[in-house]
Design a protein around this motif. Sequence first.
Motif, PDB file in Angstrom:
ATOM      1  N   ARG A 413      -9.463  -3.161   8.073  1.00 58.03           N
ATOM      2  CA  ARG A 413      -9.869  -1.760   7.948  1.00 58.03           C
ATOM      3  C   ARG A 413     -10.967  -1.588   6.900  1.00 58.03           C
ATOM      4  N   ARG A 414     -11.048  -2.500   5.958  1.00 58.29           N
ATOM      5  CA  ARG A 414     -12.098  -2.406   4.950  1.00 58.29           C
ATOM      6  C   ARG A 414     -13.485  -2.607   5.550  1.00 58.29           C
ATOM      7  N   THR A 415     -13.581  -3.101   6.781  1.00 56.67           N
ATOM      8  CA  THR A 415     -14.899  -3.246   7.412  1.00 56.67           C
ATOM      9  C   THR A 415     -15.531  -1.875   7.668  1.00 56.67           C
ATOM     10  N   PHE A 416     -14.700  -0.829   7.850  1.00 57.20           N
ATOM     11  CA  PHE A 416     -15.266   0.503   8.042  1.00 57.20           C
ATOM     12  C   PHE A 416     -14.863   1.486   6.945  1.00 57.20           C
ATOM     13  N   ASP A 417     -14.124   1.008   5.959  1.00 55.89           N
ATOM     14  CA  ASP A 417     -13.765   1.866   4.819  1.00 55.89           C
ATOM     15  C   ASP A 417     -13.694   0.984   3.568  1.00 55.89           C
ATOM     16  N   PRO A 418     -14.807   0.349   3.216  1.00 57.45           N
ATOM     17  CA  PRO A 418     -14.764  -0.712   2.206  1.00 57.45           C
ATOM     18  C   PRO A 418     -14.244  -0.275   0.845  1.00 57.45           C
ATOM     19  N   ASP A 419     -14.571   0.928   0.433  1.00 55.29           N
ATOM     20  CA  ASP A 419     -14.196   1.383  -0.905  1.00 55.29           C
ATOM     21  C   ASP A 419     -13.204   2.540  -0.865  1.00 55.29           C
ATOM     22  N   GLY A 420     -12.561   2.730   0.283  1.00 53.10           N
ATOM     23  CA  GLY A 420     -11.630   3.837   0.429  1.00 53.10           C
ATOM     24  C   GLY A 420     -10.519   3.784  -0.613  1.00 53.10           C
ATOM     25  N   ILE A 421     -10.298   4.888  -1.293  1.00 55.36           N
ATOM     26  CA  ILE A 421      -9.311   4.910  -2.369  1.00 55.36           C
ATOM     27  C   ILE A 421      -7.891   4.708  -1.849  1.00 55.36           C
ATOM     28  N   PRO A 422      -7.439   5.447  -0.828  1.00 51.34           N
ATOM     29  CA  PRO A 422      -6.080   5.187  -0.331  1.00 51.34           C
ATOM     30  C   PRO A 422      -5.912   3.767   0.203  1.00 51.34           C
ATOM     31  N   LEU A 423      -6.926   3.280   0.908  1.00 48.25           N
ATOM     32  CA  LEU A 423      -6.824   1.942   1.496  1.00 48.25           C
ATOM     33  C   LEU A 423      -6.706   0.872   0.411  1.00 48.25           C
ATOM     34  N   ASN A 424      -7.559   0.930  -0.592  1.00 46.31           N
ATOM     35  CA  ASN A 424      -7.516  -0.087  -1.643  1.00 46.31           C
ATOM     36  C   ASN A 424      -6.285   0.049  -2.536  1.00 46.31           C
ATOM     37  N   THR A 425      -5.771   1.264  -2.658  1.00 45.98           N
ATOM     38  CA  THR A 425      -4.497   1.443  -3.372  1.00 45.98           C
ATOM     39  C   THR A 425      -3.374   0.730  -2.628  1.00 45.98           C
ATOM     40  N   MET A 426      -3.338   0.880  -1.311  1.00 42.21           N
ATOM     41  CA  MET A 426      -2.345   0.165  -0.504  1.00 42.21           C
ATOM     42  C   MET A 426      -2.527  -1.341  -0.629  1.00 42.21           C
ATOM     43  N   LEU A 427      -3.789  -1.769  -0.571  1.00 36.45           N
ATOM     44  CA  LEU A 427      -4.056  -3.212  -0.657  1.00 36.45           C
ATOM     45  C   LEU A 427      -3.582  -3.782  -1.987  1.00 36.45           C
ATOM     46  N   ALA A 428      -3.805  -3.054  -3.068  1.00 35.27           N
ATOM     47  CA  ALA A 428      -3.364  -3.544  -4.369  1.00 35.27           C
ATOM     48  C   ALA A 428      -1.856  -3.759  -4.373  1.00 35.27           C
ATOM     49  N   GLY A 429      -1.125  -2.815  -3.804  1.00 36.24           N
ATOM     50  CA  GLY A 429       0.326  -2.963  -3.730  1.00 36.24           C
ATOM     51  C   GLY A 429       0.744  -4.139  -2.879  1.00 36.24           C
ATOM     52  N   ILE A 430       0.056  -4.341  -1.769  1.00 36.35           N
ATOM     53  CA  ILE A 430       0.389  -5.468  -0.884  1.00 36.35           C
ATOM     54  C   ILE A 430       0.112  -6.797  -1.582  1.00 36.35           C
ATOM     55  N   TYR A 431      -1.024  -6.886  -2.287  1.00 40.72           N
ATOM     56  CA  TYR A 431      -1.332  -8.138  -2.984  1.00 40.72           C
ATOM     57  C   TYR A 431      -0.357  -8.391  -4.134  1.00 40.72           C
ATOM     58  N   ASP A 432       0.090  -7.342  -4.810  1.00 40.40           N
ATOM     59  CA  ASP A 432       1.123  -7.512  -5.836  1.00 40.40           C
ATOM     60  C   ASP A 432       2.374  -8.133  -5.227  1.00 40.40           C
ATOM     61  N   LYS A 433       2.806  -7.585  -4.110  1.00 39.64           N
ATOM     62  CA  LYS A 433       4.022  -8.080  -3.462  1.00 39.64           C
ATOM     63  C   LYS A 433       3.840  -9.475  -2.882  1.00 39.64           C
ATOM     64  N   SER A 434       2.585  -9.844  -2.629  1.00 37.60           N
ATOM     65  CA  SER A 434       2.297 -11.160  -2.054  1.00 37.60           C
ATOM     66  C   SER A 434       2.074 -12.225  -3.121  1.00 37.60           C
ATOM     67  N   GLY A 435       2.170 -11.833  -4.400  1.00 35.33           N
ATOM     68  CA  GLY A 435       1.955 -12.788  -5.473  1.00 35.33           C
ATOM     69  C   GLY A 435       0.510 -13.195  -5.640  1.00 35.33           C
ATOM     70  N   LEU A 436      -0.398 -12.259  -5.399  1.00 34.42           N
ATOM     71  CA  LEU A 436      -1.832 -12.525  -5.509  1.00 34.42           C
ATOM     72  C   LEU A 436      -2.454 -11.538  -6.497  1.00 34.42           C
ATOM     73  N   PRO A 437      -2.258 -11.776  -7.791  1.00 38.29           N
ATOM     74  CA  PRO A 437      -2.695 -10.806  -8.797  1.00 38.29           C
ATOM     75  C   PRO A 437      -4.207 -10.613  -8.857  1.00 38.29           C
ATOM     76  N   ASP A 438      -4.981 -11.658  -8.630  1.00 34.71           N
ATOM     77  CA  ASP A 438      -6.430 -11.506  -8.695  1.00 34.71           C
ATOM     78  C   ASP A 438      -6.934 -10.575  -7.596  1.00 34.71           C
ATOM     79  N   GLN A 439      -6.370 -10.751  -6.412  1.00 41.45           N
ATOM     80  CA  GLN A 439      -6.773  -9.901  -5.290  1.00 41.45           C
ATOM     81  C   GLN A 439      -6.314  -8.453  -5.520  1.00 41.45           C
ATOM     82  N   ALA A 440      -5.132  -8.306  -6.129  1.00 47.24           N
ATOM     83  CA  ALA A 440      -4.648  -6.963  -6.447  1.00 47.24           C
ATOM     84  C   ALA A 440      -5.573  -6.295  -7.466  1.00 47.24           C
TER      85      ALA A 440
END
Length: 450
Positions: A413-440
């Motif tokens: 989805r970032r291909t059409f909403d690269p800097d979207g605030i809700p989208l990147n907020t969700m992504l940060a949470g997903i990367y936290d849960k995935s054990g990927l702190p740098d990506q979060a």
Amino acid sequence: MQDLYGLPITCDNDVTRQGIDDFVHGFISFQTKAVNVLKAAKADPGNGLANAYAAILYMLLEAPAAPGLAQPFLDNALAAKGLTPREEAAVEAARLFVAGDIPKLIELSEATVSAYPRDMVMLKLGQYHTFNIGDFTAMLRVAEKAQPAAADIAYAHGMRAFGFEECHLLDDAEAAARHALTLDESEPWAHHALAHIYLTRGQVAEGTAFLESVAHHWADLNSFMHTHNWWHLALFYISAGRTDDVLAAYDTHVWGQNKDYSQDQVGAVSLLARIEFAGINVGDRWQDVADHIAKRGADTVSPFLTLQYLYALGRTHREEGETLLKAIEARAEDETKHDWQVWRDVALWAAHGIAAHAAEDYDDCIRFLGKALPRLAECGGSHAQRDLFEQIHLDALIRTGRTSQAQQVLEMRRTFDPDGIPLNTMLAGIYDKSGLPDQAAAARARVSSD
């Protein structure tokens, strides 16, 4: 006599001619004057074209009552004498529309535009119906048949632009839309095509600035075009985290223009759902929308519309949702309808997925919607509108802790909403849960940078 685009019409009275012109121009420009054809048709029941257009206008209500309202005008049109071949085609188009024979209506529309490329009603009607079945190449083809004969008509270029856009030919779409605006800067369908282009390219800031610069042109349009272009602007507000602006757009422009109209209702449903998925509290706004949708009863005129009605009823836990779900199941078994297989193979699965989401059975939501999503275009709607169902599915993935699947969806989805605030907020949470702190951290940085 001739209509406003120089096409001969069988008419001997200026009042009827004006009613015909008001429909032609109102239909393609989304102006409320289109309804003037009703008065003209009633006053001149022997005029075949005016009565055919009045029947078509009623069918555009997209409601179970529409054929009954259209029938008296259709009867008048069928009884009319001395029509030109083009007018006879308009009468037949009205008959096919009322009868629900959409495949033949699409064929007739394209053939008529081929023969009479300045017939904007048949062009718009052809695009309307091909869009509703997800045949986007046909949408473009019928628009191309109007060129070059309709090169001076801004609306022909606006329709051409949307055909290009739905075929993902974005450069051609932009060129056509911008050419339309050189002919008429107020052309709302060209504004609409550009809204899609900016959205698909992920140009949120540019899309916001453009739509805000032309929004004054929508003030006096019919409720669909007014609300829908504001709906597009609201999507950009969501991406940019402009909470107050998106709620104001909803309250002032998206909901409240014509609360009983199908398109206004689904625009409100899909925007409210997106606002909630973005983590914004919508208060009690769902209740009024659901109250009006509940009045529709078992409305299965269009799978795309019906699925959104179902979401609103499920979201508010209305008992009418069960009634509508049963109607969808019955519609999927009605082999007399041209689109019954779409209901059986696509809409039915989507409906059960939506119902499961409302019941907080997110595993079943994923299972059922997952079957429908690859073919959802067959139910109608643009890719921007169908994204609602992708977001329902994504919400279920997140709620069930399917972090790997959710990460894949969100990054795509970032291909059409690269800097979207809700989208990147969700992504940060997903990367936290995935054990990927740098990506979060990177996802959070995109949020904070805005």
